[in-house]
Design an enzyme around this catalytic site. Structure first.
Site, PDB file in Angstrom:
ATOM      1  N   THR A 256       0.838  -1.201   0.000  1.00  0.00           N
ATOM      2  CA  THR A 256       0.000   0.000   0.000  1.00  0.00           C
ATOM      3  C   THR A 256       0.873   1.251   0.000  1.00  0.00           C
ATOM      4  O   THR A 256       1.821   1.350   0.768  1.00  0.00           O
ATOM      5  CB  THR A 256      -0.924  -0.010   1.239  1.00  0.00           C
ATOM      6  OG1 THR A 256      -1.698  -1.210   1.175  1.00  0.00           O
ATOM      7  CG2 THR A 256      -1.831   1.203   1.278  1.00  0.00           C
ATOM      8  N   CYS A 344      25.191   6.092   7.260  1.00  0.00           N
ATOM      9  CA  CYS A 344      24.901   4.667   7.272  1.00  0.00           C
ATOM     10  C   CYS A 344      26.097   3.835   7.702  1.00  0.00           C
ATOM     11  O   CYS A 344      25.960   2.695   8.101  1.00  0.00           O
ATOM     12  CB  CYS A 344      24.466   4.223   5.881  1.00  0.00           C
ATOM     13  SG  CYS A 344      23.518   5.468   5.057  1.00  0.00           S
TER      14      CYS A 344
HETATM   15  N1  PLP Z   1      22.524   6.999  -1.797  1.00  0.00           N
HETATM   16  C1  PLP Z   1      23.214   8.041  -1.295  1.00  0.00           C
HETATM   17  C2  PLP Z   1      24.200   8.758  -2.153  1.00  0.00           C
HETATM   18  C3  PLP Z   1      22.991   8.456   0.030  1.00  0.00           C
HETATM   19  O1  PLP Z   1      23.646   9.493   0.528  1.00  0.00           O
HETATM   20  C4  PLP Z   1      22.044   7.745   0.813  1.00  0.00           C
HETATM   21  C5  PLP Z   1      21.817   8.105   2.236  1.00  0.00           C
HETATM   22  O2  PLP Z   1      22.712   8.538   2.921  1.00  0.00           O
HETATM   23  C6  PLP Z   1      21.353   6.673   0.220  1.00  0.00           C
HETATM   24  C7  PLP Z   1      21.621   6.326  -1.074  1.00  0.00           C
HETATM   25  C8  PLP Z   1      20.325   5.883   0.992  1.00  0.00           C
HETATM   26  O3  PLP Z   1      19.182   6.633   1.163  1.00  0.00           O
HETATM   27  P1  PLP Z   1      17.996   6.139   2.150  1.00  0.00           P
HETATM   28  O4  PLP Z   1      18.408   6.608   3.509  1.00  0.00           O
HETATM   29  O5  PLP Z   1      16.790   6.841   1.669  1.00  0.00           O
HETATM   30  O6  PLP Z   1      17.899   4.688   2.038  1.00  0.00           O
END
Ligand code: PLP
Length: 406
Positions: A256, A344
């Site tokens: 959804t 991340c």
């Molecule tokens: N790609 C890039 C270049 C990013 O900087 C990030 C997040 O830091 C992502 C992908 C991942 O994005 P999301 O947090 O929306 O999964």
């Protein structure tokens, strides 16, 4: 203590104008867009309107936009979806070793699905090196393409060092390969995907001018909430959906739709694009002042990334003889929020793959700091950082056991 947020490349706060347009879709207009009665159709119309507005901004047709939960999902879908389709559905290539090209400085949400295909589905992968400032070499792209290359995935701009890649030029190489394949009756498509997560809000782009087949975005980097993204998929691009169990998004992505967030993302992107030139110019000035002053005031400091081809909101440094994590924690104590690299990976003590790909030794790479600016960053914030950062680096260096000439 006053807080200074310098991590807009990790995420941004939700703009109040964005929140305002979202709220009705949590409360009165809560229908499921798949329901055929009025309340459902009200939500359906709203997401189709949002789709059209997002498509318009990148020069696409609304039928070419799929909503996802984030850019990680968009990148996974782009890579796995297109590559696995050719591997399993293209009879001519079923037993062939298909090939993917990417760069060594992509976000993990691009690198990991590619590694997965390499390990589990027997794909060949070329990880292109980059220059000392993070730029992919066009000759390397040309040389890497084979008759079995199915996908080229190169980010528009890097999230740790801000370097902007020559996407148009890479695309021209791919367009020539497409023509060559047509002439040679090679029925394997070669798709071009780009992750525009950090770039879309600062650089105006058009998928047709750039010859893109797939493009990923995420709302939370431009003042929409976390948990909403989109993937542009050029009409005619064949791919295997990665999420099954519902007919949503024309059977391309089951589940959804996140109605309020989709509406918020469209509004946020419109706001970003309306102010793009002015805001990019303002941030560029602040960023350049910060870079100039930090390099002047802090000895043994390197700027990472490209000076010229650089996103307006990212300044990234390496401070020799200290660890980036200690610097981030010490800055935090003073109310300054910055990061060592991408949010991340900041819980990992491995040196960043982006910084080491620039040819920087791992022991030096440890001292990296990314400062990223956004629409609430003021000149006063920059001046405060310029005042505090040199002192903090000096204190850490006094305590540091990392010595010697690297
Ligand atoms: N790609 C890039 C270049 C990013 O900087 C990030 C997040 O830091 C992502 C992908 C991942 O994005 P999301 O947090 O929306 O999964």
């Amino acid at each position: 203590m006053k807080e200074h947020y310098f991590d807009y490349a990790a995420t941004t706060p939700v703009d109040s104008k964005v929140l305002e347009v979202m709220i009705p879709y949590f409360k009165e207009k809560y229908g499921n867009p798949s329901s055929i009665y009025n309340k459902g159709q009200e939500a359906r119309l709203a997401i189709e309107d949002a789709r059209e507005r997002i498509a318009k901004i990148i020069g696409a047709d609304s039928s070419e936009i799929i909503f996802t939960s984030c850019a990680t999902e968009s990148n996974n879908l782009a890579i796995m979806g297109t590559s696995l389709y050719q591997k399993f559905q293209n009879q001519e290539f079923k037993n062939k070793k298909l090939h993917i090209i990417t760069s060594s400085i992509e976000h993990h949400s691009v690198l990991e699905p590619i590694k997965y295909l390499e390990k589990n589905f027997n794909f060949d992968v070329t990880y292109l090196p980059v220059s000392k400032t993070g730029i992919v070499d066009l000759q390397d792209v040309k040389k890497a393409i084979t008759n079995f290359t199915v996908l080229v995935s190169i980010m528009y701009a890097n999230n740790e060092i801000g370097t902007i890649e020559p996407i148009k030029e890479i695309s021209e190489i791919i367009q020539r390969e497409k023509l060559k394949r047509k002439k040679e009756n090679n029925n394997l498509p070669i798709y071009f995907h780009t992750d525009t997560v950090q770039a879309i809000q600062y650089i105006s782009l058009n998928v047709n001018h750039l010859g893109l087949d797939l493009l990923s975005i995420t709302g939370h980097k431009f003042y929409a909430p976390k948990g909403i993204g989109a993937l542009y998929i050029r009409r005619g691009t064949k791919f295997l959906p990665q999420q099954l169990g519902g007919g949503q998004e024309k059977h391309q992505r089951a589940g959804t739709e996140n109605v309020p967030y989709i509406i918020g993302m469209a509004k946020a992107l419109e706001i970003a694009v309306q102010n793009q030139k002015k805001e990019a110019g303002r941030l560029r000035k602040l960023r350049d002042k910060l870079i100039r002053e930090i390099l002047k005031k802090v000895p043994d400091t390197l700027l990472t990334g490209d000076k010229k081809n650089r996103l307006p909101h990212i300044a990234s440094f390496i401070f020799k003889y200290i660890e980036g994590e200690s610097l981030v924690l010490k800055l935090n104590l003073k109310g300054f929020y910055a990061s060592t690299g991408s949010a991340c990976t900041s819980d990992s003590l491995e040196p960043s793959h982006v910084i080491t790909a620039l040819g920087i030794k791992p022991q030096i790479a440890q001292g990296s700091l990314r400062i990223s600016l956004g629409k609430y960053t003021t000149e006063k914030d920059i001046n405060d950082l310029i005042k505090f950062l040199p002192k903090i680096v000096e204190e850490l260096r006094e305590m540091s056991s990392i010595k010697g000439d690297f």
